[in-house]
Design a protein around this motif. Structure first.
Motif, mmCIF file in Angstrom:
data_model
loop_
_atom_site.group_PDB
_atom_site.id
_atom_site.type_symbol
_atom_site.label_atom_id
_atom_site.label_comp_id
_atom_site.label_asym_id
_atom_site.label_seq_id
_atom_site.Cartn_x
_atom_site.Cartn_y
_atom_site.Cartn_z
ATOM 1 N N LYS A 162 0.791 -1.212 -0.003
ATOM 2 C CA LYS A 162 0.026 -0.119 -0.015
ATOM 3 C C LYS A 162 0.839 1.295 0.104
ATOM 4 O O LYS A 162 1.915 1.235 0.701
ATOM 5 N N LYS A 163 0.453 2.358 -0.562
ATOM 6 C CA LYS A 163 1.263 3.415 -0.884
ATOM 7 C C LYS A 163 0.754 4.414 0.415
ATOM 8 O O LYS A 163 -0.188 4.373 0.884
ATOM 9 N N VAL A 164 1.912 4.817 1.055
ATOM 10 C CA VAL A 164 1.797 5.761 1.952
ATOM 11 C C VAL A 164 0.984 7.142 1.751
ATOM 12 O O VAL A 164 1.661 7.687 0.861
ATOM 13 N N LYS A 165 0.102 7.598 2.396
ATOM 14 C CA LYS A 165 -0.408 8.903 1.755
ATOM 15 C C LYS A 165 0.065 9.646 2.540
ATOM 16 O O LYS A 165 0.305 9.753 3.713
ATOM 17 N N VAL A 166 0.532 10.788 1.738
ATOM 18 C CA VAL A 166 1.398 11.935 2.528
ATOM 19 C C VAL A 166 0.281 13.057 2.511
ATOM 20 O O VAL A 166 -0.425 13.362 1.596
ATOM 21 N N GLN A 167 0.019 13.791 3.797
ATOM 22 C CA GLN A 167 -0.747 14.886 3.970
ATOM 23 C C GLN A 167 -0.011 16.112 3.238
ATOM 24 O O GLN A 167 0.942 16.441 3.753
ATOM 25 N N VAL A 168 -0.690 16.819 2.609
ATOM 26 C CA VAL A 168 -0.378 18.055 1.722
ATOM 27 C C VAL A 168 -1.443 18.973 2.274
ATOM 28 O O VAL A 168 -2.667 19.000 1.988
ATOM 29 N N HIS A 169 -0.762 20.191 2.730
ATOM 30 C CA HIS A 169 -1.415 21.293 3.058
ATOM 31 C C HIS A 169 -1.275 22.356 2.320
ATOM 32 O O HIS A 169 -0.206 22.872 2.158
ATOM 33 N N GLY A 170 -2.207 22.851 1.432
ATOM 34 C CA GLY A 170 -2.211 23.838 0.634
ATOM 35 C C GLY A 170 -3.001 25.023 0.950
ATOM 36 O O GLY A 170 -3.584 25.015 2.106
ATOM 37 N N LYS B 8 -2.569 23.851 -11.047
ATOM 38 C CA LYS B 8 -1.625 24.729 -10.084
ATOM 39 C C LYS B 8 -2.470 25.597 -9.350
ATOM 40 O O LYS B 8 -3.349 26.171 -9.513
ATOM 41 N N GLU B 9 -1.719 25.612 -8.183
ATOM 42 C CA GLU B 9 -2.421 26.315 -6.681
ATOM 43 C C GLU B 9 -2.595 27.850 -7.355
ATOM 44 O O GLU B 9 -3.559 28.571 -6.895
#
Length: 75
Positions: free
Chosen positions: A6-14, A64-65
């Motif tokens: 399982k891929k480890v989910k990375v928390q991304v805060h935008g 893109k942000e």
């Protein structure tokens, strides 16, 4: 024996949260939508997937942000 992990989910805060209503330019028009997914691209910049449409929605990927505008509530 299982070869898949399982891929480890990375928390991304935008700048925007999941489910937040936003606007962005798509094919020359300003489209309203909702943030569907937040992740990092290969250059480690924050990009979004935005869901647009009502009855038959679609997801526009790799926005893109800096291209996304927040919807302001004028009440």
């Amino acid at each position: 024996m299982c070869f898949f992990r399982k891929k480890v989910k990375v928390q991304v805060h935008g700048k925007f949260e999941l489910g937040e209503p936003v606007r962005f330019r798509y094919r020359g028009e300003i489209c309203p939508g909702y943030i569907y997914k937040v992740y990092l691209d290969k250059d480690q910049k924050v990009v979004y997937d935005v869901q647009i449409g009502g009855e038959c929605p679609t997801v526009i990927v790799n926005i893109k942000e800096e291209e996304i505008l927040k919807i302001s509530s004028k009440k």
